[in-house]
Design a protein around this motif. Structure first.
Motif, short mmCIF file in Angstrom:
data_model
loop_
_atom_site.label_atom_id
_atom_site.label_comp_id
_atom_site.label_asym_id
_atom_site.label_seq_id
_atom_site.Cartn_x
_atom_site.Cartn_y
_atom_site.Cartn_z
N SER A 128 0.84 -1.20 0.00
CA SER A 128 0.00 0.00 0.00
C SER A 128 0.87 1.25 0.00
CB SER A 128 -0.95 -0.01 1.20
OG SER A 128 -0.22 0.15 2.38
N PHE A 129 1.99 1.21 0.76
CA PHE A 129 2.89 2.36 0.77
C PHE A 129 3.51 2.58 -0.62
CE2 PHE A 129 3.98 2.00 5.57
CZ PHE A 129 2.74 2.53 5.85
N LEU A 130 3.90 1.47 -1.24
CA LEU A 130 4.49 1.59 -2.59
C LEU A 130 3.50 2.27 -3.53
CD1 LEU A 130 6.37 -1.63 -3.76
CD2 LEU A 130 7.30 0.57 -3.12
N ALA A 131 2.23 1.83 -3.46
CA ALA A 131 1.23 2.41 -4.35
C ALA A 131 1.04 3.88 -4.05
CB ALA A 131 -0.09 1.66 -4.20
N LEU A 132 1.03 4.22 -2.76
CA LEU A 132 0.88 5.63 -2.38
C LEU A 132 2.02 6.45 -2.95
CD1 LEU A 132 -0.54 7.84 -0.75
CD2 LEU A 132 0.96 7.27 1.13
N PHE A 133 3.22 5.90 -2.83
CA PHE A 133 4.36 6.64 -3.35
C PHE A 133 4.25 6.84 -4.85
CE2 PHE A 133 8.31 6.60 -5.64
CZ PHE A 133 8.84 7.78 -5.17
N THR A 134 3.89 5.77 -5.57
CA THR A 134 3.82 5.88 -7.01
C THR A 134 2.78 6.92 -7.42
OG1 THR A 134 4.26 3.53 -7.02
CG2 THR A 134 3.65 4.51 -9.10
N PHE A 135 1.66 6.90 -6.72
CA PHE A 135 0.64 7.92 -7.00
C PHE A 135 1.20 9.32 -6.82
CE2 PHE A 135 -2.21 10.71 -4.52
CZ PHE A 135 -2.96 11.19 -5.58
N SER A 136 1.88 9.54 -5.69
CA SER A 136 2.37 10.89 -5.42
C SER A 136 3.37 11.32 -6.47
CB SER A 136 3.04 10.95 -4.06
OG SER A 136 2.44 10.10 -3.17
N MET A 137 4.24 10.38 -6.83
CA MET A 137 5.28 10.74 -7.80
C MET A 137 4.67 11.05 -9.16
SD MET A 137 8.50 11.11 -7.73
CE MET A 137 9.35 11.85 -9.11
N LEU A 138 3.68 10.25 -9.57
CA LEU A 138 3.05 10.51 -10.86
C LEU A 138 2.31 11.83 -10.81
CD1 LEU A 138 1.76 6.94 -11.68
CD2 LEU A 138 3.47 8.21 -12.93
N GLY A 139 1.63 12.09 -9.70
CA GLY A 139 0.95 13.37 -9.56
C GLY A 139 1.93 14.52 -9.64
#
Lengths: 652, 102
Positions: A128-139
């Motif tokens: 879940s943390f990995l997904a959160l990070f990826t979201f933030s980075m893409l944003g």
């Protein structure tokens, strides 16, 4: 062109996955979370690849120039008719390139973690943390508004904090996560002030308008240049402050201290966050505002340049002495990001002058591939040896053939040996430096040679150096290692894919797609020019070979002969200690303690005094409120008589 | 000849006897009786002023009748309270009724 909802899905898929895993998956299907995260990342990557294809080959170009496209813009907070915080998507060559890199590396890391994190207690949380990070980075990379980028910037910081502190039962990991968060947060203060300065004068938060207003001779540009503070124009201050934010995230000297410690996180996380994606956010930020830096404010670009080159050199020197495999890689990351920074610093805007810009982005691209590969390889080694220390490794080449080969490819790529990816991007950077500033060029070439040396120091120490049985263990232990196996297949596949990419991405004619002004930049390749750097890099490799191929005393003797320098570099030039000295001895004693004293004695004192007075007074007069009806009646009666006397004799 | 002053003198005496009783007695019923004394002194006042100053009007008279009525109701209520108090606390001493006091 893909429809807007599909583009928006690229960042939204990871955040949905995050919500799903964190809210439901962690409890009900924890073992499936990894697969779920990986699949959603795969879809995200495919969408990103489609967008990239469409953008670069079908719709991005008008005439000969790549345009900025805004497929989505939603006004979120409107302050005044001109100033609003939007949530939007901005597609231009660098953001498209970045979503490709981020989704690719993230996909690889997701996939790799299936094997690496298997059996971990908090497996689902990790995903879940990995997904959160990826979201933030893409944003972050897709942001169309400078405030939007700031929001995602902080989100990236938070998810990085969570992932560094993933093993929260280890005190060192907790300390590292706090350090990373505080240092970058401190730098982000600069970023925020920079945003406020720029948007105050430009009257907008929107990237396109901001860049337009501050690069063409408009009223806004005149005011911001005319407004001066401590000898520099407000524009310079704003841009330098924004760069401080970027430098914090990108671990530039002297704000780099958090990066080596951040290696306490799980290794795939280091690959994703602290090598390939988050740490280049600073470079991306400067690149995003590059027209303003290059056209309106060369002094700020000077700062970028010198900070970049000094970080690059210092980190390379420190990397030679570190003994923790991940720390070596961390310093090499810092060094390579320094490369990207000073490449931006030496660049101009538009046409041929924009070589540095293009080279920087190119290096960002190739670096993401081979640095992710290096970290994932290191992860495989650590997985096998159960230690981070180089001295516990050695002679692993037969035991882990796939890792060995891919690690070698990555080392060659980062050392800049043709025809691997790093060679091409590094040559572009050196060329840009050569055209702009000979001193920078000189330092950069030396740094490249040092890079080759320490990477191959690592390579030889891990895979050669000792006889084949690692740690000199008995035969049985050796057999046991064989049973344990190199790494599960899920860890090998990403290594192989990234290795292939590290070999071939250098051949992409990058200038055709990404350049400072959008117009294709055709780069010529000067064979003669690249002879010197390649020779120096090769020399570095051979030096490393002679030192570390076999166990020998040569490195120790070498270190002894340069004792002071070696000690200083081993201790990272005491920068952590300097920080501690400044904060603990100076700031705490001179600012913190007086402030605490004032808080305790003056601020609290006032409050306590009020409370004490109230308490004392009420204690003194509480006898009056006895609750005895008859005494009340006496008071009342005396009062009435008093009034009567007043009215009869005195008032009249 | 009995004039206004005599009436006022009686009324004043009644009033202060009532006040004295109210302030010094600890027995609730005695206190109630003292209040009645005070009320009645006021009544006498009203009647006296009405008779001597505004003989053609009846305002004071009406006031007095009202006060007597209300005093009767008040006495009923007060005695009810006192009876309840006695049931709960077994005392009607005003000093000892301090269950709600801090």
């Amino acid at each position: 062109m893909l429809s807007t909802p599909l583009i928006a899905l690229i960042p939204l898929l990871p955040v949905l996955t995050f919500a799903l895993i964190a809210l439901v998956g962690r409890k009900y299907f924890p073992s499936l979370c990894g697969v779920l995260g990986t699949l959603s990342m795969l879809v995200s990557f495919m969408l990103a690849a489609t967008v990239a294809y469409d953008y670069f080959f079908l719709v991005g170009k008008v005439g000969n120039v790549y345009q900025q496209i805004i497929p989505l813009k939603y006004t979120w907070l409107q302050f005044s008719p001109n100033v609003a915080i939007d949530m939007g998507i901005l597609l231009d060559p660098i953001s498209v390139m970045m979503i490709l890199v981020v989704t690719l590396v993230s996909l690889m890391v997701h996939f790799y973690s299936l094997g690496y994190m298997k059996g971990d207690e908090r497996y689902a949380t990790y995903y879940s943390f990995l997904a959160l990070f990826t979201f933030s980075m893409l944003g972050l990379v897709l942001s169309s508004n400078i405030f939007q980028i700031y929001i995602f910037w902080e989100l990236v910081g938070v998810s990085s904090y969570l992932l560094i502190g993933y093993y929260f039962d280890k005190p060192s990991a907790v300390a590292a996560s706090k350090k990373a968060f505080i240092v970058t947060r401190f730098a982000d203060l600069g970023f925020l002030i920079g945003i406020l300065v720029l948007s105050y004068y430009a009257g907008t938060l929107d990237f396109q308008t901001l860049i337009l207003r501050l690069t063409t001779p408009t009223d806004q540009l005149h005011t911001i240049v005319a407004a001066s503070f401590m000898g520099c124009s407000a524009l310079t201050w704003g841009l330098v402050l924004i760069f401080i934010g970027g430098a914090g995230k990108s671990a530039m000297f002297p704000l780099h201290i958090w990066l080596p410690d951040a290696m306490e996180g799980p290794t795939p996380v280091s690959a994703l966050i602290h090598a390939a994606t988050m740490v280049v956010a600073g470079v991306f930020l400067v690149a995003r505002l590059f027209p303003i830096y290059a056209i309106s404010c060369p002094p700020a670009l000077e700062v970028v340049k010198w900070v970049g080159i000094s970080s690059s050199f210092i980190a390379a020197v420190i990397a030679c002495t570190q003994t923790d495999i991940k720390r070596v890689l961390a310093f090499s990351t810092m060094s390579q990001i320094g490369y990207m920074m000073f490449a931006l610093g030496v660049s101009g805007y538009g046409g041929e002058n924009g070589l540095g810009y293009m080279a920087s982005m190119f290096h960002l691209f190739t670096h993401a591939m081979f640095k992710a590969l290096l970290f994932l390889g290191a992860g495989a080694i650590i997985h096998y040896v159960h230690s981070n220390e180089i001295k516990d490794m050695g002679g692993l080449r037969k035991l882990m053939p796939v890792t060995h080969l891919t690690f070698l490819i990555a080392c060659l790529a980062i050392a800049g040996i043709p025809p691997f990816a790093g060679f091409f991007s590094k040559e572009e950077i050196l060329q840009a430096a050569f055209q702009s500033n000979k001193l920078i060029f000189g330092i950069a070439v030396i740094t490249a040679a040092i890079t080759a040396f320490y990477m191959f120091r690592l390579y030889f120490s891990i895979f050669w150096n000792k006889p084949l049985a690692p740690k000199g263990e008995s035969h049985d232990a050796h057999e046991e290692h064989h049973d344990h196996g190199e790494a599960p297949i899920t860890m090998k596949i990403p290594l192989v894919i990234l290795a292939l990419l590290s070999i071939c991405v250098g051949l992409i004619p990058f200038g055709k797609f990404v350049s400072s002004d959008g117009a294709p930049l055709l780069t010529e390749f000067h064979i003669g020019f690249s002879v010197v750097p390649v020779l120096l890099a090769t020399a570095g490799i051979f030096l490393a070979r002679s030192f570390y191929m076999k166990e020998s005393l040569a490195p120790a003797r070498m270190a002894d002969s340069m004792k002071g320098l070696y000690r200083a570099a081993y201790n990272k030039f005491y920068i952590d200690e300097i920080y501690l000295f400044i904060t603990k001895k100076i700031i705490f004693n001179l600012v913190g303690r007086p402030a605490a004293w004032i808080d305790k004695n003056v601020v609290d004192g006032t409050m306590n005094l009020t409370a004490t007075i109230t308490g004392k007074t009420s204690y003194a007069i509480r006898k009056v409120q006895s609750g005895k009806l008859q005494s009340y009646a006496v008071y009342f009666f005396v009062g009435v008589i008093g009034f009567v006397l007043v009215f009869v004799y005195w008032w009249k | 000849m009995i004039g206004l002053t005599h009436y006022l003198f009686v009324s004043c005496a009644l009033f202060f006897i009532g006040i004295y009783g109210f302030l010094t007695r600890r027995n609730l019923i005695t206190m109630l009786m003292s209040i009645e004394l005070i009320l009645n002194s006021v009544n006498i006042n009203f009647i006296a002023f009405n008779k001597f100053l505004f003989a053609d009007k009846l305002d004071g008279l009406f006031f007095t009748i009202f006060i007597i009525t209300i005093a009767a109701a008040e006495a009923a209520v007060a005695i009810a309270i006192i009876i309840n108090l006695y049931r709960n606390h077994h005392t009607i001493d005003v000093e000892e009724v301090n269950a709600m006091k801090f």
